[in-house]
Design a protein around this motif. Structure first.
Motif, short mmCIF file in Angstrom:
data_model
loop_
_atom_site.label_atom_id
_atom_site.label_comp_id
_atom_site.label_asym_id
_atom_site.label_seq_id
_atom_site.Cartn_x
_atom_site.Cartn_y
_atom_site.Cartn_z
N UNK A 59 0.84 -1.19 0.00
CA UNK A 59 0.00 0.00 0.00
C UNK A 59 0.87 1.24 0.00
N UNK A 60 0.60 2.12 -0.91
CA UNK A 60 1.30 3.40 -0.96
C UNK A 60 0.45 4.44 -0.25
N UNK A 61 1.11 5.33 0.42
CA UNK A 61 0.41 6.41 1.10
C UNK A 61 0.09 7.50 0.08
N UNK A 62 -1.10 8.01 0.19
CA UNK A 62 -1.50 9.10 -0.70
C UNK A 62 -1.17 10.42 -0.01
N UNK A 63 -0.27 11.19 -0.56
CA UNK A 63 0.07 12.45 0.08
C UNK A 63 -1.11 13.44 -0.01
N UNK A 71 5.39 8.58 2.13
CA UNK A 71 5.99 7.53 2.95
C UNK A 71 5.23 7.33 4.27
N UNK A 72 4.14 8.03 4.49
CA UNK A 72 3.32 7.85 5.68
C UNK A 72 3.68 8.77 6.83
N UNK A 73 4.55 9.75 6.59
CA UNK A 73 4.92 10.69 7.64
C UNK A 73 3.90 11.81 7.66
#
Length: 177
Positions: free
Chosen positions: A45-49, A74-76
């Motif tokens: 799963x990629x994080x959607x900025x 990156x989920x930050x």
């Protein structure tokens, strides 16, 4: 008699021939290794900025709050929010969050807490005094006591029983040799 029966049962148990054969040795069952019918898909799963911010400041209703947040691929996550507290201070929370270190917040307060000074109410309730109470002039009627005479009953004739005094005999002890 009981001892005889128990001994007889024990002797019969040891003297009886073995009627049951020993079971055959069978090797331990080992199941086959599990192999799935198909390979499960692995998902990454990629994080959607994203980024957002909003604020409300309404002097009429004393509402003053805001929120802003930024997330990378990156989920930050990094953000802050601000709230006007009922005591007049402003609470500002600045936070960061990620999968490794979790949620970390820094809380700060600006301003000084102010509480309104107590003022006695301007209205004073009227005081009332209770009216004087005067009991009415009333005289209770008087009635003559009834003419009643209790009937004469004879006293019961009861005679206490007479019990004879107990007699005690002195025991005689004879030495036994």
């Amino acid at each position: 008699m009981k001892a005889f029966i128990v001994c007889a049962l024990i002797a019969a148990t040891f003297a009886a021939p073995q009627q049951y054969a020993k079971p055959e040795y069978k090797p331990e069952y080992k199941p086959a290794e599990y192999k799935p019918a198909y390979k499960a898909a692995e998902y990454k799963y990629d994080y959607a900025p994203y980024q957002f911010a909003w604020a409300v400041k309404d002097d009429y209703t004393y509402n003053d709050y805001a929120h802003e947040q930024v997330t990378d691929d990156k989920g930050y996550t990094k953000g802050s929010y601000r709230v006007l507290l009922p005591d007049g201070r402003v609470q500002t929370v600045t936070y960061t969050a990620d999968a490794y270190s979790g949620y970390n917040a820094d809380v700060q307060y600006t301003g000084e807490a102010k509480y309104p000074e107590y003022k006695a109410p301007a209205y004073k309730a009227p005081s009332y005094s209770a009216p004087e109470y005067k009991a009415p002039a009333y005289k209770a009627p008087t009635y003559p006591a009834p003419a009643y005479k209790a009937p004469a009953y004879p006293a019961p004739a009861y005679k206490a029983p007479a019990y004879p005094a107990p007699e005690y005999k002195q025991p005689s002890y004879k030495p036994t040799y």
